[in-house]
Motif scaffolding. Structure first.
Motif, PDB file in Angstrom:
ATOM      1  N   UNK A 217       0.859  -1.206   0.000  1.00  0.00           N
ATOM      2  CA  UNK A 217       0.000   0.000   0.000  1.00  0.00           C
ATOM      3  C   UNK A 217       0.885   1.241   0.000  1.00  0.00           C
ATOM      4  N   UNK A 218       0.242   2.385  -0.103  1.00  0.00           N
ATOM      5  CA  UNK A 218       0.986   3.641  -0.119  1.00  0.00           C
ATOM      6  C   UNK A 218       0.583   4.529   1.050  1.00  0.00           C
ATOM      7  N   UNK A 219       1.559   5.282   1.566  1.00  0.00           N
ATOM      8  CA  UNK A 219       1.266   6.276   2.591  1.00  0.00           C
ATOM      9  C   UNK A 219       0.395   7.358   1.958  1.00  0.00           C
ATOM     10  N   UNK A 220      -0.658   7.781   2.662  1.00  0.00           N
ATOM     11  CA  UNK A 220      -1.602   8.779   2.139  1.00  0.00           C
ATOM     12  C   UNK A 220      -0.881  10.081   1.796  1.00  0.00           C
ATOM     13  N   UNK A 221      -1.403  10.776   0.794  1.00  0.00           N
ATOM     14  CA  UNK A 221      -0.796  12.038   0.363  1.00  0.00           C
ATOM     15  C   UNK A 221      -0.747  13.010   1.537  1.00  0.00           C
ATOM     16  N   UNK A 222       0.394  13.674   1.689  1.00  0.00           N
ATOM     17  CA  UNK A 222       0.524  14.688   2.741  1.00  0.00           C
ATOM     18  C   UNK A 222       0.900  14.124   4.105  1.00  0.00           C
ATOM     19  N   UNK A 223       1.015  12.808   4.215  1.00  0.00           N
ATOM     20  CA  UNK A 223       1.379  12.209   5.509  1.00  0.00           C
ATOM     21  C   UNK A 223       2.855  11.822   5.492  1.00  0.00           C
ATOM     22  N   UNK A 224       3.552  12.170   6.581  1.00  0.00           N
ATOM     23  CA  UNK A 224       4.942  11.750   6.733  1.00  0.00           C
ATOM     24  C   UNK A 224       4.975  10.572   7.703  1.00  0.00           C
ATOM     25  N   UNK A 225       5.593   9.473   7.289  1.00  0.00           N
ATOM     26  CA  UNK A 225       5.646   8.293   8.163  1.00  0.00           C
ATOM     27  C   UNK A 225       7.095   7.933   8.474  1.00  0.00           C
ATOM     28  N   UNK A 226       7.438   7.990   9.767  1.00  0.00           N
ATOM     29  CA  UNK A 226       8.797   7.671  10.214  1.00  0.00           C
ATOM     30  C   UNK A 226       8.808   6.276  10.829  1.00  0.00           C
ATOM     31  N   UNK A 227       9.707   5.433  10.334  1.00  0.00           N
ATOM     32  CA  UNK A 227       9.887   4.129  10.957  1.00  0.00           C
ATOM     33  C   UNK A 227      11.278   4.142  11.580  1.00  0.00           C
ATOM     34  N   UNK A 228      11.318   4.050  12.901  1.00  0.00           N
ATOM     35  CA  UNK A 228      12.584   4.177  13.619  1.00  0.00           C
ATOM     36  C   UNK A 228      12.834   2.922  14.455  1.00  0.00           C
ATOM     37  N   UNK A 229      13.696   2.026  13.977  1.00  0.00           N
ATOM     38  CA  UNK A 229      13.978   0.793  14.731  1.00  0.00           C
ATOM     39  C   UNK A 229      14.554   1.135  16.105  1.00  0.00           C
ATOM     40  N   UNK A 230      14.274   0.275  17.076  1.00  0.00           N
ATOM     41  CA  UNK A 230      14.722   0.542  18.436  1.00  0.00           C
ATOM     42  C   UNK A 230      16.209   0.329  18.654  1.00  0.00           C
ATOM     43  N   UNK A 231      16.850  -0.397  17.760  1.00  0.00           N
ATOM     44  CA  UNK A 231      18.286  -0.641  17.923  1.00  0.00           C
ATOM     45  C   UNK A 231      18.906  -0.971  16.571  1.00  0.00           C
ATOM     46  N   UNK A 232      20.239  -0.928  16.547  1.00  0.00           N
ATOM     47  CA  UNK A 232      20.956  -1.312  15.337  1.00  0.00           C
ATOM     48  C   UNK A 232      20.636  -2.752  14.959  1.00  0.00           C
ATOM     49  N   UNK A 233      20.468  -3.588  15.979  1.00  0.00           N
ATOM     50  CA  UNK A 233      20.192  -4.997  15.734  1.00  0.00           C
ATOM     51  C   UNK A 233      18.782  -5.178  15.152  1.00  0.00           C
ATOM     52  N   UNK A 234      17.819  -4.470  15.697  1.00  0.00           N
ATOM     53  CA  UNK A 234      16.450  -4.532  15.150  1.00  0.00           C
ATOM     54  C   UNK A 234      16.480  -4.077  13.687  1.00  0.00           C
ATOM     55  N   UNK A 235      17.257  -3.039  13.418  1.00  0.00           N
ATOM     56  CA  UNK A 235      17.350  -2.522  12.048  1.00  0.00           C
ATOM     57  C   UNK A 235      17.924  -3.587  11.112  1.00  0.00           C
ATOM     58  N   UNK A 236      18.993  -4.247  11.563  1.00  0.00           N
ATOM     59  CA  UNK A 236      19.603  -5.280  10.714  1.00  0.00           C
ATOM     60  C   UNK A 236      18.650  -6.447  10.474  1.00  0.00           C
ATOM     61  N   UNK A 237      17.970  -6.893  11.540  1.00  0.00           N
ATOM     62  CA  UNK A 237      17.014  -8.004  11.385  1.00  0.00           C
ATOM     63  C   UNK A 237      15.935  -7.607  10.384  1.00  0.00           C
TER      64      UNK A 237
END
Lengths: 469, 203
Positions: free
Chosen positions: A365-385
């Motif tokens: 799906x797509x983020x709605x027009x005009x909406x900013x969505x930030x995905x911020x992993x809790x750790x470097x390890x979460x990001x890598x997984x």
């Protein structure tokens, strides 16, 4: 009379019995971050004191770090000074620091369990109120102030007096679309933001037993939002399986000894609690906050409440103030509230299961027009997984921003901030005025519902969203 | 730490419940690495109309003339909830407050006050109403707090309050609590030696 888990851990850590006044408890692990520690180290220097157990102390950079890149040049001078100071302090006192160059840097309450630093039966403290998170593994973990950070650094103990105990039993069948976040928001709404002040909460019941370790962490994490300094859950086979083989978990013979001990920690059947709360899981629907305190929460399929309906005058005044700040009027359907920003992350919901759940909602799906969505992993390890599983691709294909680990917009100390009047669907833990940026408006909810809001551009009932497909 | 004995002052009636530590000192001011200088940003978002803090909000109670020199703050339930940041009591102290009176406090905040020479006094809701009424007189609404006798006096009324003996002692004497604990260093050594044997995985 049997003992509660809290009492067992207290007894096992008693260095000096104050008999009514302050007792001294031994601290097994002390977690440190850049915001609440500089003045503690300054205090040690001023008095010529040393860190008693540097090997039991772990530091990370999280509150104030940039998440667009790992480049400190992108942050302002004062932030940089604070991060530099942590590194200098750790080097000077011999403390392990997960700095921005470390693969395992992350939010302090994410990396503790993830690295196996957090273990059952421990007393764990940190200069941060969400330290309660670690209680999910059967530890007694709570937030302390900077003077206490200095005290623990110098003595590896803390002056404490016993708390009252509250048992929250959650039994029954969880409805579709209801997550651990909805459960804890429901609990806070029910007992109030000061409902557990002076208590340590133990969560129990079928629902807790059936929950994953990460779900349990979300529950314990928000104990402070109900006023409790700590929340805890008895360790079980799930806990041991989670911990086995992690970097700092006991190994070999020590592992066997440790598990034997951990199995003795659960509250005895005949233990007595100062207060018992029973919750039927069937009553819990997906939750969203409408106000400026986590207790101002309701089911997603309901309306913004009318302050006139609050009997308590203080609650009524608080509701009037909150609606004014939030720019909402009584009676508006919660699902009619449009949002500008989505924040998925934090020590509450920044773990891999949270990202998987959000990605499953947003996939294709797509983020709605005009909406900013930030995905911020809790750790470097979460990001890598997440990257190994291709979750980053799902998010970026949908139009979300995929960031580096940090506290980010949970408390907006770095440059991830709402602008005045902006409204955010957030998986974090606090909806206080200005929390996510001056004038910003926060609605707390689960990762699934935040992801759905990103797609539709308004608060969305996850059950309807899934039905529509 | 400055000892706390008897304090007589006018009081600011802050008629709000659930005042959180984000409101007491917003996070953008937590980047300093010293303990001082936070007073200017106390209640920043209520106290100023601009982000930079150049222009005061004349409607906010702290900015009204009789209350500017107050050393006592009155508030409603659950004062100091939220983040454990000790910057909150540092900001209150740096501004000039020495005593906060409310029907209830958040746990961590309460401890943080004690450790920074601020006396948190808990009174009943109806007693708070009487103090709020006295404080409303502004310059003539003096309130006296006697820690040793554990009593708050306002107009002709006196209200007793509870405080744990150890906390009282620390405030009265301005004690260094680390110094107190280190008197028990022998017990800490013995404890560590014992767990090294019984729980070797904790080393």
């Amino acid at each position: 009379m049997g003992k509660t888990m809290y009492q067992k851990i207290w007894d096992a850590h008693l260095v000096h019995d104050g008999e009514g006044t302050a007792s001294l408890l031994y601290v097994d692990r002390h977690l440190v971050h850049e915001v609440t520690s500089p003045q503690a180290f300054e205090g040690l220097r001023a008095t010529g004191r040393k860190v008693r157990c540097p090997q039991k102390t772990f530091a990370t950079m999280d509150h104030n770090v940039p998440t667009r890149s790992r480049d400190l040049a992108s942050t302002n001078e004062i932030s940089r000074a604070q991060l530099d100071q942590l590194k200098k302090n750790c080097d000077a006192f011999g403390i392990k620091c997960f700095d921005l160059n470390d693969d395992d840097q992350g939010v302090v309450h994410i990396i503790g369990p993830e690295l196996g630093i957090t273990q059952p039966g421990m007393i764990i403290v940190c200069g941060d109120s969400h330290t309660a998170t670690h209680g999910a593994l059967g530890a007694l973990a709570f937030g302390i102030g900077t003077s206490e950070v200095e005290h623990v650094l110098a003595t590896q103990t803390l002056q404490q007096k016993p708390s009252k105990t509250m048992l929250i039993n959650i039994n029954g069948r969880i409805a579709d679309g209801v997550t651990s976040k909805d459960i804890i928001l429901y609990v806070i709404g029910m007992i109030g933001t000061a409902g557990a002040t002076g208590y340590i909460i133990e969560y129990a019941g079928d629902v807790i037993r059936g929950m994953s370790m990460e779900g349990r962490m979300t529950i314990c994490n928000m104990s402070i939002e109900a006023g409790a300094r700590a929340g805890m859950i008895a360790p079980d086979d799930k806990t041991f399986t989670y911990l086995q083989g992690r970097d700092h978990s006991p190994k070999g013979d020590h592992w066997v000894k440790a598990v034997t001990y951990w199995k003795t920690l659960a509250s005895d059947r005949d233990a007595s609690f100062d207060k018992v709360v029973d919750i039927k899981a069937e009553a819990i629907l997906p939750q969203v906050t409408w106000g400026t305190s986590p207790g101002q929460v309701t089911a997603v399929n309901s309306q913004v409440p009318d302050p006139a309906q609050f009997k308590d005058p203080a609650e009524k005044t608080a509701a009037i103030n909150a609606l004014r700040y939030m720019g909402l009027e009584p009676g508006r359907k919660i699902t009619d509230i449009k949002i500008d920003v989505v924040f998925i992350g934090s020590c509450t919901n920044g773990r891999i299961e949270d990202l998987r759940a959000a990605a499953a909602v947003i996939k294709g799906k797509k983020v709605a027009a005009g909406v900013q969505a930030l995905i911020v992993p809790g750790s470097g390890r979460v990001k890598r997984y997440a990257e190994r599983e291709g979750l980053d691709k799902i998010f970026t294909d949908a139009g979300c921003e995929w960031r580096y680990a940090g506290c980010s917009m949970c408390l907006a100390m770095n440059d991830d901030q709402l602008t005045p009047g902006q409204r955010c669907a957030s998986t974090s833990n606090r909806n206080f005025e200005g929390r996510q940026g001056p004038g910003g408006r926060t609605h707390l909810m689960s990762p699934e519902m935040a992801a759905a809001a990103a797609v539709t551009g308004h608060i969305t009932d996850i059950r309807e969203f899934i039905k529509r497909g | 730490m400055e000892p706390f004995t008897i304090l007589t002052s006018i009081a600011v009636p802050l008629d709000r419940s659930n005042v959180d530590t984000d409101a007491i000192i917003p996070k953008q001011f937590l980047k300093k690495i010293e303990r001082t200088g936070f007073g200017k940003h106390l209640f920043h978002e209520w106290r100023y109309i601009d982000y930079e803090g150049m222009h005061e909000n004349p409607d906010f109670i702290l900015n009204k003339p009789p209350f500017r020199k107050a050393k006592i703050l009155l508030a409603r339930d659950n004062f100091g909830c939220g983040s454990s940041r000790e910057h909150a009591p540092w900001a209150l102290y740096d501004y000039g407050f020495r005593c906060i009176i409310a029907p209830s406090f958040a746990d961590i905040f309460y401890n943080n006050c004690i450790k920074n020479g601020i006396l948190p006094v808990t009174l009943k809701a109806d007693e708070m109403d009487e103090l709020f009424a006295v404080a409303a007189f502004g310059g003539s609404g003096l309130i006296a707090v006697d820690l040793d006798k554990q009593v708050v006096g306002a107009a002709s009324k006196k209200f007793a309050f509870q405080i744990e003996a150890f906390n009282k002692e620390c405030l009265l004497r301005g004690l260094d609590q680390i110094g107190w604990t280190l008197q028990h260093a022998g017990k800490i050594d013995a404890f560590e030696a014992a767990i090294a044997v019984s729980k070797p995985w904790l080393k």
